[in-house]
Design an enzyme around this catalytic site. Structure first.
Site, mmCIF file in Angstrom:
data_model
loop_
_atom_site.group_PDB
_atom_site.id
_atom_site.type_symbol
_atom_site.label_atom_id
_atom_site.label_comp_id
_atom_site.label_asym_id
_atom_site.label_seq_id
_atom_site.Cartn_x
_atom_site.Cartn_y
_atom_site.Cartn_z
ATOM 1 N N CYS A 82 -43.806 34.230 -21.067
ATOM 2 C CA CYS A 82 -45.084 33.870 -21.650
ATOM 3 C C CYS A 82 -45.824 32.979 -20.656
ATOM 4 C CB CYS A 82 -44.894 33.128 -22.969
ATOM 5 S SG CYS A 82 -44.061 34.075 -24.262
ATOM 6 N N ASN A 85 -43.063 28.349 -23.384
ATOM 7 C CA ASN A 85 -42.700 29.526 -22.601
ATOM 8 C C ASN A 85 -41.191 29.536 -22.439
ATOM 9 O OD1 ASN A 85 -42.442 31.606 -20.679
ATOM 10 N ND2 ASN A 85 -42.856 30.198 -18.975
ATOM 11 N N GLY A 86 -40.534 30.624 -22.870
ATOM 12 C CA GLY A 86 -39.089 30.701 -22.681
ATOM 13 C C GLY A 86 -38.372 31.181 -23.919
ATOM 14 N N GLU A 87 -37.110 30.808 -24.009
ATOM 15 C CA GLU A 87 -36.280 31.185 -25.151
ATOM 16 C C GLU A 87 -35.205 30.127 -25.353
ATOM 17 O OE1 GLU A 87 -33.629 34.988 -26.798
ATOM 18 O OE2 GLU A 87 -34.767 35.144 -24.931
#
Length: 263
Positions: free
Chosen positions: A2, A72-74
């Site tokens: 993202c 942004n990320g997981e």
């Protein structure tokens, strides 16, 4: 991946939403599944989404009763953290890992970052405290760049988003350029652009909007010490368990996943 962009003002000047949208427009390639922006008092946030977890209700920027976030990320252990928070009496509106970060912050404050297992970069605005928390994952998988003046902070997932702001000029940092030509990377928090730095891996930044005070904290450091009392078989078994657990957590997805191998 993202993309995120954020503007934080320390003075009475309003956030320039047009500038925020120009910053966001440079990140469209990072998020084909959605976009959003919000300007709230001294803070503006924009997001470009690649949907992996919670396709239906995971849109950003995301707000809770007291905070606002772009991420942004997981977060790989978000299910375990969510269960822990529910056991402590918290309720969730979405099934996203983004909301887990929000509620972890509301429960544990800045220390929430130490509990996150994943790859992440986020900017969070605490409305009640009028402060901002920005953080980057332990090994710096996800990028987070910033440009600071006495009156404001800019954040973005890529340098070109910062350069899209009308107050940021594309000027070379001679030390950064020299580093890159020598080592093929730039050391520390510098970049090849003057005035543009990066938040280092395993660090978080706090900014108090009232005073303009900015502080950076290292929240984690790799430990390479070896306990020689264990046998070789112990370390083999431990490594296999860690790898299996990492794969199990990182397979969590609401879309098909795959892997690229190189070596």
């Amino acid at each position: 991946m993202c993309g995120l962009a954020a503007i934080v003002r320390f003075d009475a000047a309003p956030v320039d939403r047009d500038a925020l949208l120009r910053m966001s427009a440079t990140l469209v390639h990072r998020g084909p599944d959605g976009d959003g922006d919000v300007v709230e008092g001294p803070v503006g946030m924009a997001h470009r989404r690649l949907a992996i977890i919670d396709l239906a209700t995971g849109q950003q920027p995301m707000a809770s009763e007291s905070a606002l976030i772009v991420f942004n990320g997981e977060i790989y252990n978000y299910i375990e953290l969510r269960d822990e928070l529910i056991a402590r009496g918290r309720r969730f509106r979405t099934a996203s890992d983004t909301e887990v970060i929000l509620q972890m912050y509301e429960e544990y404050g800045d220390d929430c970052v130490r509990r996150l297992n994943g790859m992440f970069a986020f900017v969070l605005y605490d409305r009640a405290q009028r402060r901002v928390l920005a953080a980057r994952d332990h090994f710096g998988v996800k990028p987070l760049y910033l440009h600071a003046t006495a009156n404001r902070l800019l954040f973005a997932s890529e340098i070109k988003a910062l350069l899209a702001h009308p107050e940021v000029r594309a000027e070379a940092d001679p030390t950064g350029v020299c580093d890159y030509l020598t080592f093929q990377y730039v050391q520390g928090e510098r970049t090849m652009f003057a005035g543009i730095t990066r938040l280092l891996p395993a660090h978080y930044l706090t900014a108090d909007i009232g005073s303009g005070r900015v502080r950076t904290v290292r929240y984690w450091e790799a430990n390479f010490e070896v306990d020689t009392s264990h046998t070789q078989a112990y370390f083999v078994e431990r490594l296999q368990a860690l790898l299996a657990d990492a794969v199990r957590l990182q397979m969590r997805s609401d879309v098909p996943v795959g892997a690229y191998l190189s070596g």
